[in-house]
Design a protein around this motif. Sequence first.
Motif, PDB file in Angstrom:
ATOM      1  N   THR A 143     -56.018   0.622 -13.575  1.00  0.00           N
ATOM      2  CA  THR A 143     -54.575   0.785 -13.720  1.00  0.00           C
ATOM      3  C   THR A 143     -54.223   2.250 -13.899  1.00  0.00           C
ATOM      4  O   THR A 143     -53.294   2.763 -13.275  1.00  0.00           O
ATOM      5  CB  THR A 143     -54.071  -0.029 -14.931  1.00  0.00           C
ATOM      6  N   MET A 176     -54.566   4.047 -10.596  1.00  0.00           N
ATOM      7  CA  MET A 176     -53.465   3.709  -9.691  1.00  0.00           C
ATOM      8  C   MET A 176     -52.194   4.468 -10.069  1.00  0.00           C
ATOM      9  O   MET A 176     -51.499   5.018  -9.202  1.00  0.00           O
ATOM     10  CB  MET A 176     -53.198   2.201  -9.725  1.00  0.00           C
ATOM     11  N   LEU A 177     -51.896   4.511 -11.360  1.00  0.00           N
ATOM     12  CA  LEU A 177     -50.701   5.226 -11.817  1.00  0.00           C
ATOM     13  C   LEU A 177     -50.808   6.720 -11.546  1.00  0.00           C
ATOM     14  O   LEU A 177     -49.838   7.364 -11.133  1.00  0.00           O
ATOM     15  CB  LEU A 177     -50.475   4.968 -13.312  1.00  0.00           C
ATOM     16  N   ARG A 178     -51.977   7.279 -11.770  1.00  0.00           N
ATOM     17  CA  ARG A 178     -52.193   8.707 -11.525  1.00  0.00           C
ATOM     18  C   ARG A 178     -51.991   9.023 -10.034  1.00  0.00           C
ATOM     19  O   ARG A 178     -51.334  10.006  -9.680  1.00  0.00           O
ATOM     20  CB  ARG A 178     -53.600   9.091 -11.976  1.00  0.00           C
ATOM     21  N   GLN A 179     -52.539   8.190  -9.179  1.00  0.00           N
ATOM     22  CA  GLN A 179     -52.408   8.389  -7.734  1.00  0.00           C
ATOM     23  C   GLN A 179     -50.945   8.252  -7.301  1.00  0.00           C
ATOM     24  O   GLN A 179     -50.452   9.072  -6.519  1.00  0.00           O
ATOM     25  CB  GLN A 179     -53.269   7.389  -6.968  1.00  0.00           C
ATOM     26  N   ASP A 180     -50.252   7.244  -7.822  1.00  0.00           N
ATOM     27  CA  ASP A 180     -48.836   7.069  -7.496  1.00  0.00           C
ATOM     28  C   ASP A 180     -48.024   8.282  -7.934  1.00  0.00           C
ATOM     29  O   ASP A 180     -47.142   8.753  -7.212  1.00  0.00           O
ATOM     30  CB  ASP A 180     -48.272   5.812  -8.161  1.00  0.00           C
ATOM     31  N   GLN A 181     -48.317   8.807  -9.127  1.00  0.00           N
ATOM     32  CA  GLN A 181     -47.579   9.962  -9.624  1.00  0.00           C
ATOM     33  C   GLN A 181     -47.826  11.188  -8.750  1.00  0.00           C
ATOM     34  O   GLN A 181     -46.895  11.948  -8.462  1.00  0.00           O
ATOM     35  CB  GLN A 181     -47.957  10.262 -11.077  1.00  0.00           C
ATOM     36  N   GLU A 182     -49.053  11.386  -8.303  1.00  0.00           N
ATOM     37  CA  GLU A 182     -49.361  12.512  -7.422  1.00  0.00           C
ATOM     38  C   GLU A 182     -48.598  12.394  -6.103  1.00  0.00           C
ATOM     39  O   GLU A 182     -48.051  13.380  -5.604  1.00  0.00           O
ATOM     40  CB  GLU A 182     -50.870  12.592  -7.166  1.00  0.00           C
ATOM     41  N   GLU A 183     -48.552  11.183  -5.550  1.00  0.00           N
ATOM     42  CA  GLU A 183     -47.815  10.971  -4.301  1.00  0.00           C
ATOM     43  C   GLU A 183     -46.322  11.214  -4.498  1.00  0.00           C
ATOM     44  O   GLU A 183     -45.668  11.827  -3.641  1.00  0.00           O
ATOM     45  CB  GLU A 183     -48.057   9.557  -3.782  1.00  0.00           C
ATOM     46  N   LEU A 184     -45.778  10.766  -5.621  1.00  0.00           N
ATOM     47  CA  LEU A 184     -44.357  10.996  -5.908  1.00  0.00           C
ATOM     48  C   LEU A 184     -44.068  12.484  -6.081  1.00  0.00           C
ATOM     49  O   LEU A 184     -43.054  12.984  -5.581  1.00  0.00           O
ATOM     50  CB  LEU A 184     -43.935  10.223  -7.161  1.00  0.00           C
ATOM     51  N   GLU A 213     -43.949  14.106  -2.682  1.00  0.00           N
ATOM     52  CA  GLU A 213     -42.725  13.735  -1.972  1.00  0.00           C
ATOM     53  C   GLU A 213     -41.521  14.500  -2.534  1.00  0.00           C
ATOM     54  O   GLU A 213     -40.673  14.987  -1.785  1.00  0.00           O
ATOM     55  CB  GLU A 213     -42.488  12.224  -2.080  1.00  0.00           C
TER      56      GLU A 213
END
Length: 83
Positions: free
Chosen positions: A23, A26-34, A37
């Motif tokens: 988890t 996943m959150l770390r990866q999502d934050q990097e992508e955000l 962007e």
Amino acid sequence: PSPAEKAMVCFGNMFIELPKEKTRDMLRQDQEELDEEINKLRKELRVKVNRLYEAQGKPELKGFNLNPMSAEEMKLINRILEG
């Protein structure tokens, strides 16, 4: 894994129990992508605003191309100011 090593994650309208480490990743990866962007959109916005001002015959905005300081740069500035 014991229940203490799991986290409940909401995907849409359902909750799924996943290992905490997965988890966190996943959150770390999502934050990097955000973050990527957001930075991309900021750069595009600067270009579009400059084009708009140019089309209106106005001078380019001063200081509009500044970039925010990183967290590391802020820590260094705070150390200098504290003494």
